[in-house]
Design an enzyme around this catalytic site. Structure first.
Site, PDB file in Angstrom:
ATOM      1  N   THR A  35       6.435  -0.617  -0.526  1.00 27.86           N
ATOM      2  CA  THR A  35       5.730   0.370   0.231  1.00 27.86           C
ATOM      3  C   THR A  35       4.556   1.274  -0.394  1.00 27.86           C
ATOM      4  O   THR A  35       4.148   0.880  -1.258  1.00 27.86           O
ATOM      5  CB  THR A  35       6.827   1.634   0.774  1.00 27.86           C
ATOM      6  OG1 THR A  35       7.451   1.926  -0.404  1.00 27.86           O
ATOM      7  CG2 THR A  35       7.988   0.955   1.520  1.00 27.86           C
ATOM      8  N   TYR A  36       3.797   2.028   0.376  1.00 25.36           N
ATOM      9  CA  TYR A  36       2.903   2.652   0.135  1.00 25.36           C
ATOM     10  C   TYR A  36       2.883   3.149  -1.361  1.00 25.36           C
ATOM     11  O   TYR A  36       3.858   4.176  -1.484  1.00 25.36           O
ATOM     12  CB  TYR A  36       2.289   3.740   1.076  1.00 25.36           C
ATOM     13  CG  TYR A  36       0.692   4.170   0.878  1.00 25.36           C
ATOM     14  CD1 TYR A  36      -0.424   3.228   0.969  1.00 25.36           C
ATOM     15  CD2 TYR A  36       0.313   5.490   0.712  1.00 25.36           C
ATOM     16  CE1 TYR A  36      -1.537   3.442   0.668  1.00 25.36           C
ATOM     17  CE2 TYR A  36      -0.957   5.765   0.684  1.00 25.36           C
ATOM     18  CZ  TYR A  36      -1.895   4.943   0.459  1.00 25.36           C
ATOM     19  OH  TYR A  36      -3.166   5.317   0.268  1.00 25.36           O
ATOM     20  N   MET A  37       1.823   3.059  -2.165  1.00 24.88           N
ATOM     21  CA  MET A  37       1.969   3.617  -3.715  1.00 24.88           C
ATOM     22  C   MET A  37       1.438   4.772  -4.004  1.00 24.88           C
ATOM     23  O   MET A  37       1.387   5.265  -5.074  1.00 24.88           O
ATOM     24  CB  MET A  37       1.537   2.568  -4.536  1.00 24.88           C
ATOM     25  CG  MET A  37      -0.050   1.981  -4.507  1.00 24.88           C
ATOM     26  SD  MET A  37      -0.529   1.187  -2.909  1.00 24.88           S
ATOM     27  CE  MET A  37      -2.116   1.527  -2.853  1.00 24.88           C
TER      28      MET A  37
END
Length: 495
Positions: free
Chosen positions: A138-140
């Site tokens: 997922t978005y980091m």
């Protein structure tokens, strides 16, 4: 531009990078001001009647740490306790439970990747960006430790199939940072069922290592606590108490998936003590006094600096890594001992200039308040134009006010010029180092370059060769970039 004029070219300042630099500089000042304190302890090697060995220490720690301030007091304890008898006076046993850590957010991923894998924050974010773009995580860039309900279900299934039902425990985690922006989930594998082993052929080595700790930490966050038996034993000889401590892991829980050791946490070793009871007599095998000194606080690593930035509320997940990189690129800080951050002379001078002329720029509270105000704008609680206008007008007038007051750093010395007898001053050069200069400059041009520790560099050595431009002798010098050969007639001749 004020920094360019008074310190050196191509420099920058800002409410996040300068506050982060201040943290590094303040830590360096603490280290320099630190006064080590001596203390001693005595370790007794003991054995039970059955021959099982253990070691116990005096003083027993805590506030008693400094009970033996010198060698004489330690020797007095050794002489007093050596005759014995050594008797167990109290055995305390307790069960200790250890909860798993939350799933990764940006800052904790950077810290763990630094400690476990040796990656810089910039490298971690580069690898995480690749994993995200390929659809693996997922978005980091996130402040959040939340996991979606769908993710919780998937992770629970994987934990039960990989480790067993007794290891699964659903957990939710609260926000852990000031003003956390939780638009995104925590950093987790896109598909929990995709184990690191299945990704070996898909990812390169560093990507795989990062994916592995993300997967492990995500699984651990939904697992049972680790359970230890903790034992503490007090042993007395002639009125002096020694203490032995130990623990044994009863149930590994989340440790089956992920160990927090190496996450910049102190490592606590398991130490199994023999079975002891009040009144047991022990045999003395050895008695060793040891000298210690208190240690200054450690310099920040990139990971611990990010953690401190998050703690005091400066920066955002998207700015942690670029901010640290900027400090290094600007030659404000450098890495020593492989990973510790030390301010350079340039970084310290820039900080001093800002502390004197622009204290609000390096004020940690100002920076945190500004982050809060920006959050309120994002949430619709405040309008952007008035906030920007109020800041810009006051700041612009402040810059204009300080333009004439901000000068190149200069410090007095107790030296006199060897050529004209005037006082010598210490000036900061545009190449990032201090040098000595005659206060009568430009009438007297005497100067002497200093190294980074403030020690004079040796006088140039003649080479015996003529300068091809003016015929004066060439000399060997040392400059900012190392040794070089130049004309002895500098600055009239710049060869």
């Amino acid at each position: 531009p004020l920094l360019w004029r008074t310190v050196g070219p191509n420099l920058s300042a800002g409410r996040v990078q300068s506050a982060a630099l201040l943290l590094v500089v303040l830590r360096e000042r603490e280290i320099r001001a630190f006064d080590p304190r001596e203390y001693w302890d005595v370790t007794a090697g003991l054995a039970t009647e059955a021959g099982e060995e253990l070691s116990a220490i005096h003083p027993v720690g805590g506030k008693k740490k400094f009970d033996l301030p010198d060698e004489g007091s330690a020797t007095a304890v050794v002489d007093r306790v050596r005759p014995g008898p050594w008797r167990v006076t109290e055995v305390r046993k307790s069960e200790r439970k250890e909860k798993p850590p939350a799933p990764f957010r940006t800052s904790t991923l950077q810290q763990a990747a630094s400690a476990k894998l040796g990656f810089s924050p910039a490298r971690t974010m580069q690898l995480a960006q690749g994993l995200y773009e390929a659809g693996h995580i997922t978005y980091m860039r996130t402040d959040s430790t939340n996991l979606s309900n769908d993710a919780l279900g998937q992770i629970g299934n994987v934990v039960e199939s990989e480790f067993g039902k007794q290891y699964h425990q659903v957990r939710k985690f609260a926000a852990q940072s000031q003003g956390a922006q939780e638009a995104h989930e925590a950093i987790r594998p896109s598909a929990a069922s995709t184990t690191p082993a299945q990704m070996t052929s898909t990812l390169d080595r560093d990507q795989h290592r990062l994916y592995e700790i993300i997967w492990q930490r995500t699984m651990a966050s939904q697992m049972a606590e680790a359970v230890y038996d903790q034992t503490s034993v007090d042993i007395e000889s002639n009125g002096v108490t020694f203490r032995a401590t130990g623990r044994i892991l009863k149930f590994d829980g989340y440790l089956r998936a992920y160990s927090v050791r190496g996450d910049d946490d102190p490592e606590e070793a398991d130490n199994l003590l023999p079975e002891l009871a009040d009144g047991d007599l022990l045999t003395l095998r050895s008695l060793e006094p040891a000298q210690h000194f208190t240690q200054p606080p450690p310099r920040y690593t990139e990971a611990t600096l990010v953690r401190e930035m998050e703690k005091v509320g400066i920066g955002r997940p998207s700015t942690y890594s670029p901010t640290v990189k900027t400090l290094i690129d600007r030659d404000y800080v450098r890495k020593i001992d492989g990973r510790r951050l030390q301010p350079t002379p340039r970084g310290e001078v820039v900080t001093e200039q800002l502390e004197t002329h622009f204290p609000e720029v390096v004020d940690l509270n100002f920076t945190a308040r500004m982050e809060g105000t920006l959050d309120e704008i994002a949430e619709g609680k405040k309008e952007m134009p008035p906030v920007v206008r109020d800041f810009f007008q006051s700041f612009t007038s402040h810059v204009e006010e300080q333009a004439d007051k901000m000068t190149r750093p200069e410090r007095p010395t107790d030296m006199t010029c060897p050529e004209c007898g005037r006082p010598v001053v210490k000036k900061f050069g545009k190449h990032g180092l201090w040098f000595l200069s005659c206060s009568g400059w430009p009438e007297c041009k005497w100067s002497q370059q200093l190294d980074e520790e403030g020690n004079p560099l040796p006088d140039p050595e003649g080479t015996g060769e003529p300068c091809p431009e003016c015929g004066s002798e060439l000399v060997a010098k040392t400059g900012r970039f190392g040794p070089f050969v130049g004309c002895s007639n500098y600055p009239d001749c710049k060869y």
